[in-house]
Design an enzyme around this catalytic site. Structure first.
Site, PDB file in Angstrom:
ATOM      1  N   TYR A 151     -24.942  -8.716  -4.296  1.00 51.84           N
ATOM      2  CA  TYR A 151     -25.352  -8.367  -5.662  1.00 51.84           C
ATOM      3  C   TYR A 151     -26.742  -7.729  -5.659  1.00 51.84           C
ATOM      4  CZ  TYR A 151     -27.806  -9.063 -10.059  1.00 51.84           C
ATOM      5  OH  TYR A 151     -28.600  -8.871 -11.158  1.00 51.84           O
ATOM      6  N   LYS A 155     -27.938  -3.866  -6.707  1.00 50.58           N
ATOM      7  CA  LYS A 155     -28.933  -3.530  -7.741  1.00 50.58           C
ATOM      8  C   LYS A 155     -30.083  -2.729  -7.120  1.00 50.58           C
ATOM      9  CE  LYS A 155     -29.053  -4.426 -11.544  1.00 50.58           C
ATOM     10  NZ  LYS A 155     -28.489  -3.619 -12.693  1.00 50.58           N
TER      11      LYS A 155
HETATM   12  O1  DAU Z   1     -33.166 -13.587 -11.165  1.00 53.94           O
HETATM   13  C1  DAU Z   1     -32.402 -12.736 -11.979  1.00 53.94           C
HETATM   14  C2  DAU Z   1     -30.972 -12.991 -11.689  1.00 53.94           C
HETATM   15  O2  DAU Z   1     -30.691 -14.284 -12.168  1.00 53.94           O
HETATM   16  C3  DAU Z   1     -30.013 -11.975 -12.291  1.00 53.94           C
HETATM   17  O3  DAU Z   1     -30.241 -10.743 -11.702  1.00 53.94           O
HETATM   18  C4  DAU Z   1     -28.583 -12.395 -12.034  1.00 53.94           C
HETATM   19  O4  DAU Z   1     -27.699 -11.511 -12.674  1.00 53.94           O
HETATM   20  C5  DAU Z   1     -28.370 -13.786 -12.546  1.00 53.94           C
HETATM   21  O5  DAU Z   1     -27.063 -14.204 -12.217  1.00 53.94           O
HETATM   22  C6  DAU Z   1     -29.398 -14.742 -11.967  1.00 53.94           C
HETATM   23  O6  DAU Z   1     -29.158 -14.979 -10.560  1.00 53.94           O
HETATM   24  P1  DAU Z   1     -29.145 -16.445  -9.940  1.00 53.94           P
HETATM   25  O7  DAU Z   1     -28.308 -16.437  -8.728  1.00 53.94           O
HETATM   26  O8  DAU Z   1     -30.527 -17.003  -9.832  1.00 53.94           O
HETATM   27  O9  DAU Z   1     -28.414 -17.189 -11.181  1.00 53.94           O
HETATM   28  P2  DAU Z   1     -27.326 -18.330 -11.257  1.00 53.94           P
HETATM   29  O10 DAU Z   1     -27.270 -18.760 -12.692  1.00 53.94           O
HETATM   30  O11 DAU Z   1     -26.056 -17.972 -10.593  1.00 53.94           O
HETATM   31  O12 DAU Z   1     -28.000 -19.494 -10.418  1.00 53.94           O
HETATM   32  C7  DAU Z   1     -29.268 -20.015 -10.753  1.00 53.94           C
HETATM   33  C8  DAU Z   1     -29.606 -21.073  -9.722  1.00 53.94           C
HETATM   34  O13 DAU Z   1     -28.699 -22.172  -9.894  1.00 53.94           O
HETATM   35  C9  DAU Z   1     -29.402 -20.593  -8.295  1.00 53.94           C
HETATM   36  O14 DAU Z   1     -30.409 -21.183  -7.471  1.00 53.94           O
HETATM   37  C10 DAU Z   1     -28.029 -21.138  -7.908  1.00 53.94           C
HETATM   38  C11 DAU Z   1     -27.937 -22.418  -8.712  1.00 53.94           C
HETATM   39  N1  DAU Z   1     -26.573 -22.801  -9.131  1.00 53.94           N
HETATM   40  C12 DAU Z   1     -25.826 -21.872  -9.799  1.00 53.94           C
HETATM   41  C13 DAU Z   1     -24.529 -22.155 -10.187  1.00 53.94           C
HETATM   42  C14 DAU Z   1     -23.683 -21.141 -10.910  1.00 53.94           C
HETATM   43  C15 DAU Z   1     -26.072 -24.067  -8.848  1.00 53.94           C
HETATM   44  O15 DAU Z   1     -26.775 -24.925  -8.274  1.00 53.94           O
HETATM   45  N2  DAU Z   1     -24.798 -24.354  -9.241  1.00 53.94           N
HETATM   46  C16 DAU Z   1     -23.986 -23.443  -9.876  1.00 53.94           C
HETATM   47  O16 DAU Z   1     -22.802 -23.780 -10.160  1.00 53.94           O
END
Ligand code: DAU
Length: 337
Positions: A151, A155
Protein backbone atom coordinates in the site's frame (compact mmCIF):
# COMPACT_ATOMS: atom_id res chain seq x y z
CA UNK A 1 -22.78 32.13 -7.37
CA UNK A 2 -20.46 29.34 -8.59
CA UNK A 3 -16.99 30.48 -9.66
CA UNK A 4 -14.98 27.31 -9.15
CA UNK A 5 -15.58 23.65 -10.04
CA UNK A 6 -13.62 20.93 -8.29
CA UNK A 7 -13.43 17.34 -9.52
CA UNK A 8 -13.20 15.21 -6.39
CA UNK A 9 -12.14 11.68 -7.25
CA UNK A 10 -12.92 9.10 -4.59
CA UNK A 11 -15.44 11.56 -3.17
CA UNK A 12 -17.70 8.81 -1.81
CA UNK A 13 -14.97 7.47 0.46
CA UNK A 14 -14.23 8.39 4.06
CA UNK A 15 -11.94 11.43 3.75
CA UNK A 16 -13.18 12.39 0.26
CA UNK A 17 -16.80 12.65 1.40
CA UNK A 18 -15.81 14.73 4.45
CA UNK A 19 -14.02 17.07 2.03
CA UNK A 20 -17.07 17.28 -0.27
CA UNK A 21 -19.41 18.05 2.64
CA UNK A 22 -17.00 20.70 3.93
CA UNK A 23 -16.46 22.31 0.50
CA UNK A 24 -20.19 22.70 -0.14
CA UNK A 25 -20.90 23.86 3.42
CA UNK A 26 -18.11 26.42 3.70
CA UNK A 27 -17.51 27.65 0.14
CA UNK A 28 -20.58 29.08 -1.53
CA UNK A 29 -18.73 29.72 -4.82
CA UNK A 30 -17.59 26.10 -5.25
CA UNK A 31 -19.35 23.37 -7.23
CA UNK A 32 -18.20 19.79 -6.85
CA UNK A 33 -18.24 16.88 -9.27
CA UNK A 34 -17.61 13.62 -7.47
CA UNK A 35 -16.17 10.75 -9.49
CA UNK A 36 -16.10 7.45 -7.65
CA UNK A 37 -15.72 3.83 -8.75
CA UNK A 38 -18.06 2.72 -5.94
CA UNK A 39 -15.85 -0.13 -4.83
CA UNK A 40 -16.51 -1.55 -1.36
CA UNK A 41 -15.45 1.68 0.38
CA UNK A 42 -17.22 4.19 -1.90
CA UNK A 43 -20.65 4.64 -0.38
CA UNK A 44 -23.36 7.01 -1.73
CA UNK A 45 -24.69 7.33 1.84
CA UNK A 46 -21.51 9.28 2.70
CA UNK A 47 -22.62 12.17 0.47
CA UNK A 48 -26.38 11.78 1.04
CA UNK A 49 -26.63 15.01 3.00
CA UNK A 50 -25.31 17.08 0.05
CA UNK A 51 -26.67 14.99 -2.85
CA UNK A 52 -29.59 17.40 -3.42
CA UNK A 53 -27.39 20.50 -3.49
CA UNK A 54 -27.50 21.99 -7.02
CA UNK A 55 -23.71 22.44 -6.81
CA UNK A 56 -23.17 18.68 -6.37
CA UNK A 57 -22.97 16.22 -9.24
CA UNK A 58 -21.88 12.60 -9.43
CA UNK A 59 -20.20 10.46 -12.08
CA UNK A 60 -19.59 6.76 -11.51
CA UNK A 61 -16.14 5.89 -12.80
CA UNK A 62 -12.64 4.65 -12.23
CA UNK A 63 -9.68 7.04 -12.19
CA UNK A 64 -7.80 4.62 -14.45
CA UNK A 65 -10.47 5.16 -17.17
CA UNK A 66 -9.25 8.16 -19.21
CA UNK A 67 -12.46 8.54 -21.25
CA UNK A 68 -14.55 8.67 -18.12
CA UNK A 69 -12.26 11.30 -16.58
CA UNK A 70 -12.57 13.45 -19.73
CA UNK A 71 -16.34 13.17 -19.48
CA UNK A 72 -16.30 14.16 -15.79
CA UNK A 73 -14.10 17.17 -16.50
CA UNK A 74 -16.59 18.08 -19.25
CA UNK A 75 -17.14 21.80 -19.61
CA UNK A 76 -14.37 22.75 -17.29
CA UNK A 77 -12.86 21.96 -13.95
CA UNK A 78 -10.52 24.30 -12.08
CA UNK A 79 -9.05 21.72 -9.76
CA UNK A 80 -8.72 17.97 -9.39
CA UNK A 81 -8.48 16.64 -5.85
CA UNK A 82 -7.56 12.97 -5.88
CA UNK A 83 -8.78 10.93 -2.91
CA UNK A 84 -9.39 7.79 -5.01
CA UNK A 85 -7.17 4.99 -3.74
CA UNK A 86 -7.00 1.53 -2.35
CA UNK A 87 -6.03 2.37 1.23
CA UNK A 88 -6.02 -0.59 3.58
CA UNK A 89 -2.57 -2.02 4.38
CA UNK A 90 -3.93 -5.47 5.27
CA UNK A 91 -5.76 -5.72 1.94
CA UNK A 92 -2.56 -4.71 0.14
CA UNK A 93 -0.87 -7.74 1.70
CA UNK A 94 -3.65 -10.01 0.38
CA UNK A 95 -3.95 -8.36 -3.06
CA UNK A 96 -1.23 -5.85 -4.03
CA UNK A 97 -2.31 -5.61 -7.68
CA UNK A 98 -5.44 -3.55 -7.03
CA UNK A 99 -3.22 -0.99 -5.29
CA UNK A 100 -0.85 -0.63 -8.24
CA UNK A 101 -3.80 -0.28 -10.60
CA UNK A 102 -5.57 2.50 -8.73
CA UNK A 103 -2.86 4.27 -6.73
CA UNK A 104 -0.17 4.21 -9.43
CA UNK A 105 -1.92 3.80 -12.81
CA UNK A 106 -4.99 5.77 -11.75
CA UNK A 107 -2.81 8.68 -10.62
CA UNK A 108 -0.98 8.59 -13.95
CA UNK A 109 -4.26 8.76 -15.90
CA UNK A 110 -5.46 11.70 -13.78
CA UNK A 111 -2.19 13.57 -14.27
CA UNK A 112 -2.48 13.11 -18.03
CA UNK A 113 -6.05 14.47 -17.87
CA UNK A 114 -4.81 17.43 -15.82
CA UNK A 115 -2.27 18.15 -18.57
CA UNK A 116 -4.77 17.78 -21.43
CA UNK A 117 -7.37 19.98 -19.82
CA UNK A 118 -4.98 22.48 -18.26
CA UNK A 119 -6.47 22.59 -14.77
CA UNK A 120 -5.30 25.29 -12.32
CA UNK A 121 -4.59 22.86 -9.49
CA UNK A 122 -4.04 19.12 -9.00
CA UNK A 123 -3.91 17.93 -5.40
CA UNK A 124 -2.83 14.40 -4.53
CA UNK A 125 -4.07 13.14 -1.18
CA UNK A 126 -1.33 10.94 0.22
CA UNK A 127 -0.20 9.45 3.50
CA UNK A 128 2.51 9.53 6.17
CA UNK A 129 3.05 5.81 5.45
CA UNK A 130 5.31 6.76 2.53
CA UNK A 131 7.99 7.80 5.07
CA UNK A 132 8.01 4.27 6.48
CA UNK A 133 8.78 3.32 10.05
CA UNK A 134 10.03 6.27 12.16
CA UNK A 135 11.61 5.06 15.39
CA UNK A 136 12.20 8.52 16.83
CA UNK A 137 11.52 12.15 15.95
CA UNK A 138 9.03 13.20 13.29
CA UNK A 139 9.06 13.06 9.47
CA UNK A 140 9.43 16.30 7.57
CA UNK A 141 8.50 16.72 3.91
CA UNK A 142 12.21 16.80 3.04
CA UNK A 143 12.83 13.32 4.46
CA UNK A 144 13.46 10.46 2.06
CA UNK A 145 10.53 8.16 1.48
CA UNK A 146 10.91 4.54 2.55
CA UNK A 147 7.57 2.79 2.03
CA UNK A 148 7.44 -0.72 3.46
CA UNK A 149 4.03 -2.19 2.57
CA UNK A 150 2.55 -2.69 -0.91
CA UNK A 151 0.00 0.00 0.00
CA UNK A 152 2.63 2.54 1.08
CA UNK A 153 4.75 1.75 -1.99
CA UNK A 154 1.78 2.31 -4.29
CA UNK A 155 1.04 5.69 -2.66
CA UNK A 156 4.72 6.64 -2.88
CA UNK A 157 4.61 5.76 -6.60
CA UNK A 158 1.68 8.14 -7.00
CA UNK A 159 3.43 10.96 -5.08
CA UNK A 160 6.58 10.63 -7.17
CA UNK A 161 4.65 10.82 -10.43
CA UNK A 162 2.81 13.94 -9.22
CA UNK A 163 6.06 15.68 -8.28
CA UNK A 164 7.72 14.56 -11.51
CA UNK A 165 4.82 15.97 -13.56
CA UNK A 166 5.25 19.29 -11.77
CA UNK A 167 8.98 19.32 -12.56
CA UNK A 168 8.74 18.03 -16.14
CA UNK A 169 5.49 19.42 -17.48
CA UNK A 170 4.79 22.26 -15.04
CA UNK A 171 1.62 20.55 -13.80
CA UNK A 172 0.31 22.80 -11.01
CA UNK A 173 0.44 20.02 -8.45
CA UNK A 174 0.46 19.68 -4.66
CA UNK A 175 0.70 16.69 -2.34
CA UNK A 176 -0.69 16.31 1.18
CA UNK A 177 0.45 13.49 3.48
CA UNK A 178 -2.02 12.80 6.23
CA UNK A 179 -1.65 10.79 9.41
CA UNK A 180 -4.09 8.12 10.68
CA UNK A 181 -7.55 9.58 10.30
CA UNK A 182 -10.66 8.84 12.36
CA UNK A 183 -14.25 10.07 12.55
CA UNK A 184 -17.72 9.35 11.14
CA UNK A 185 -18.28 7.40 7.90
CA UNK A 186 -15.05 5.37 8.04
CA UNK A 187 -15.47 1.90 6.52
CA UNK A 188 -15.26 -0.58 9.41
CA UNK A 189 -12.04 -2.36 8.37
CA UNK A 190 -9.58 0.10 9.97
CA UNK A 191 -8.57 0.04 13.64
CA UNK A 192 -11.00 2.54 15.15
CA UNK A 193 -14.25 1.75 13.26
CA UNK A 194 -13.55 -2.00 13.32
CA UNK A 195 -12.93 -2.01 17.06
CA UNK A 196 -15.86 0.31 17.89
CA UNK A 197 -18.35 -1.71 15.86
CA UNK A 198 -17.03 -5.05 17.20
CA UNK A 199 -17.26 -3.71 20.76
CA UNK A 200 -20.79 -2.37 20.22
CA UNK A 201 -21.74 -5.83 18.96
CA UNK A 202 -20.21 -7.54 22.01
CA UNK A 203 -17.43 -9.12 19.96
CA UNK A 204 -13.67 -9.36 20.51
CA UNK A 205 -11.13 -6.97 18.99
CA UNK A 206 -8.01 -8.39 17.28
CA UNK A 207 -4.90 -6.53 18.52
CA UNK A 208 -1.87 -7.20 16.31
CA UNK A 209 1.34 -8.28 18.04
CA UNK A 210 1.97 -6.53 21.37
CA UNK A 211 -0.31 -3.56 20.53
CA UNK A 212 2.49 -1.10 21.29
CA UNK A 213 2.74 0.29 17.75
CA UNK A 214 2.27 4.07 17.66
CA UNK A 215 0.02 6.05 15.35
CA UNK A 216 -0.73 9.80 15.24
CA UNK A 217 -4.50 10.45 15.06
CA UNK A 218 -6.14 13.23 13.04
CA UNK A 219 -9.87 13.96 12.98
CA UNK A 220 -11.36 13.63 9.48
CA UNK A 221 -12.80 17.19 9.59
CA UNK A 222 -9.34 18.58 10.39
CA UNK A 223 -7.88 16.47 7.58
CA UNK A 224 -10.50 17.72 5.09
CA UNK A 225 -9.91 21.35 6.16
CA UNK A 226 -6.17 20.85 5.76
CA UNK A 227 -6.56 19.54 2.22
CA UNK A 228 -8.83 22.48 1.26
CA UNK A 229 -6.34 24.90 2.83
CA UNK A 230 -3.38 23.45 0.92
CA UNK A 231 -5.43 23.42 -2.30
CA UNK A 232 -6.16 27.13 -1.94
CA UNK A 233 -2.95 28.41 -0.34
CA UNK A 234 -0.18 25.86 -0.95
CA UNK A 235 2.88 26.52 -3.10
CA UNK A 236 2.80 24.47 -6.31
CA UNK A 237 5.20 21.55 -6.42
CA UNK A 238 5.29 21.26 -2.62
CA UNK A 239 4.35 18.50 -0.18
CA UNK A 240 2.50 19.30 3.09
CA UNK A 241 2.26 16.99 6.10
CA UNK A 242 -1.10 17.00 7.89
CA UNK A 243 -0.88 15.29 11.28
CA UNK A 244 -3.10 15.39 14.34
CA UNK A 245 -0.39 15.53 17.02
CA UNK A 246 -2.15 12.75 18.95
CA UNK A 247 0.37 9.93 19.27
CA UNK A 248 -1.06 6.84 20.96
CA UNK A 249 -0.22 3.15 21.09
CA UNK A 250 -2.86 0.87 19.63
CA UNK A 251 -3.37 -0.53 23.11
CA UNK A 252 -4.12 2.94 24.52
CA UNK A 253 -6.69 3.46 21.75
CA UNK A 254 -8.17 0.00 22.39
CA UNK A 255 -8.54 0.62 26.14
CA UNK A 256 -10.17 3.99 25.53
CA UNK A 257 -12.65 2.46 23.07
CA UNK A 258 -13.42 -0.30 25.57
CA UNK A 259 -14.15 2.36 28.20
CA UNK A 260 -16.29 4.46 25.84
CA UNK A 261 -18.38 1.44 24.82
CA UNK A 262 -18.74 0.18 28.40
CA UNK A 263 -17.07 -3.16 27.72
CA UNK A 264 -14.33 -4.92 29.72
CA UNK A 265 -10.70 -5.57 28.71
CA UNK A 266 -10.79 -9.27 29.61
CA UNK A 267 -13.90 -10.00 27.55
CA UNK A 268 -12.82 -7.93 24.56
CA UNK A 269 -9.11 -8.07 23.75
CA UNK A 270 -7.68 -10.90 21.67
CA UNK A 271 -3.98 -10.64 20.82
CA UNK A 272 -3.39 -12.05 17.33
CA UNK A 273 -0.43 -12.67 15.02
CA UNK A 274 1.16 -9.41 13.91
CA UNK A 275 0.79 -7.80 10.46
CA UNK A 276 3.79 -8.80 8.26
CA UNK A 277 6.28 -5.92 7.96
CA UNK A 278 4.23 -3.91 10.47
CA UNK A 279 5.51 -0.33 10.82
CA UNK A 280 6.11 0.32 14.51
CA UNK A 281 5.65 4.07 14.57
CA UNK A 282 4.64 7.03 12.41
CA UNK A 283 5.03 10.67 13.43
CA UNK A 284 4.68 13.84 11.37
CA UNK A 285 6.28 17.25 11.68
CA UNK A 286 3.51 19.65 10.61
CA UNK A 287 5.41 22.96 10.89
CA UNK A 288 5.14 23.56 7.15
CA UNK A 289 1.32 23.30 7.10
CA UNK A 290 1.16 25.38 10.30
CA UNK A 291 3.23 28.12 8.63
CA UNK A 292 0.66 28.06 5.81
CA UNK A 293 -2.09 28.69 8.37
CA UNK A 294 -3.56 25.24 9.05
CA UNK A 295 -3.57 23.40 12.35
CA UNK A 296 -5.72 20.58 13.75
CA UNK A 297 -8.56 21.86 15.93
CA UNK A 298 -10.44 18.81 17.19
CA UNK A 299 -9.39 17.78 20.68
CA UNK A 300 -8.67 14.04 20.60
CA UNK A 301 -10.60 12.84 23.68
CA UNK A 302 -13.68 14.69 22.50
CA UNK A 303 -13.27 13.66 18.85
CA UNK A 304 -12.93 10.01 19.84
CA UNK A 305 -15.90 10.07 22.18
CA UNK A 306 -18.08 11.80 19.53
CA UNK A 307 -16.94 9.24 16.97
CA UNK A 308 -18.00 6.36 19.24
CA UNK A 309 -21.31 8.20 19.75
CA UNK A 310 -21.75 8.48 15.98
CA UNK A 311 -21.21 4.72 15.45
CA UNK A 312 -23.59 4.00 18.32
CA UNK A 313 -26.30 6.12 16.63
CA UNK A 314 -25.59 5.08 13.06
CA UNK A 315 -25.78 1.28 13.10
CA UNK A 316 -28.06 1.80 10.07
CA UNK A 317 -24.93 3.02 8.24
CA UNK A 318 -22.32 0.42 9.30
CA UNK A 319 -24.30 -2.77 9.95
CA UNK A 320 -25.04 -3.44 6.25
CA UNK A 321 -21.34 -2.86 5.49
CA UNK A 322 -20.29 -5.61 7.89
CA UNK A 323 -22.16 -8.30 5.94
CA UNK A 324 -21.43 -9.72 2.46
CA UNK A 325 -18.03 -8.70 1.09
CA UNK A 326 -16.84 -7.69 4.53
CA UNK A 327 -17.50 -11.12 6.05
CA UNK A 328 -15.42 -12.82 3.34
CA UNK A 329 -12.64 -10.30 3.85
CA UNK A 330 -12.76 -10.66 7.64
CA UNK A 331 -12.46 -14.45 7.36
CA UNK A 332 -9.54 -14.20 4.93
CA UNK A 333 -7.80 -11.61 7.05
CA UNK A 334 -8.32 -12.91 10.57
CA UNK A 335 -9.12 -16.66 10.42
CA UNK A 336 -5.47 -17.72 10.38
CA UNK A 337 -4.26 -15.18 12.92
O1 DAU B 1 -1.01 6.68 8.55
C1 DAU B 1 -1.96 6.92 7.55
C2 DAU B 1 -2.55 5.62 7.15
O2 DAU B 1 -3.31 5.18 8.26
C3 DAU B 1 -3.42 5.67 5.90
O3 DAU B 1 -2.61 6.00 4.82
C4 DAU B 1 -4.06 4.33 5.66
O4 DAU B 1 -4.94 4.40 4.56
C5 DAU B 1 -4.82 3.91 6.88
O5 DAU B 1 -5.34 2.61 6.68
C6 DAU B 1 -3.93 3.94 8.11
O6 DAU B 1 -2.95 2.88 8.08
P1 DAU B 1 -2.68 1.94 9.33
O7 DAU B 1 -2.15 0.65 8.85
O8 DAU B 1 -1.91 2.65 10.39
O9 DAU B 1 -4.21 1.81 9.83
P2 DAU B 1 -5.06 0.62 10.42
O10 DAU B 1 -6.33 1.21 10.93
O11 DAU B 1 -5.16 -0.53 9.50
O12 DAU B 1 -4.18 0.17 11.66
C7 DAU B 1 -3.84 1.06 12.69
C8 DAU B 1 -2.97 0.30 13.68
O13 DAU B 1 -3.79 -0.69 14.31
C9 DAU B 1 -1.84 -0.46 13.01
O14 DAU B 1 -0.70 -0.43 13.87
C10 DAU B 1 -2.37 -1.89 12.89
C11 DAU B 1 -3.28 -2.01 14.09
N1 DAU B 1 -4.44 -2.91 13.92
C12 DAU B 1 -5.25 -2.70 12.84
C13 DAU B 1 -6.33 -3.53 12.60
C14 DAU B 1 -7.23 -3.33 11.41
C15 DAU B 1 -4.68 -3.94 14.82
O15 DAU B 1 -3.96 -4.09 15.83
N2 DAU B 1 -5.75 -4.75 14.60
C16 DAU B 1 -6.58 -4.61 13.50
O16 DAU B 1 -7.52 -5.44 13.35
Amino acid sequence: MVHRRWLVTGGLGFIGSAFVRLALRERSDVAVTVLDAMTYAGNPANCAEVAHDSRYSFVKGDIADAARIDEAIGEGVDAIVNFAAETHVDRSILDPEAFIRTDVMGTHVLLEAARRHGVDRYLQVSTDEVYGDVDHGASTEADPIRPRSPYAASKAGGDLQVLAYHTTFGTPALVTRGSNTYGPYQYPEKLIPLFVTNLLDGEEVPVYGDGLQVRDWLHVDDHARGIAHVLEHGTLGEVYNLGGGNSRTNLEITKELIRLTGRSYDDSVRYVVDRPGHDRRYALDISKARALGWFPRVEFAQGLSETVGWYRERADWWRPLKSGEFRDYYRRQYALR
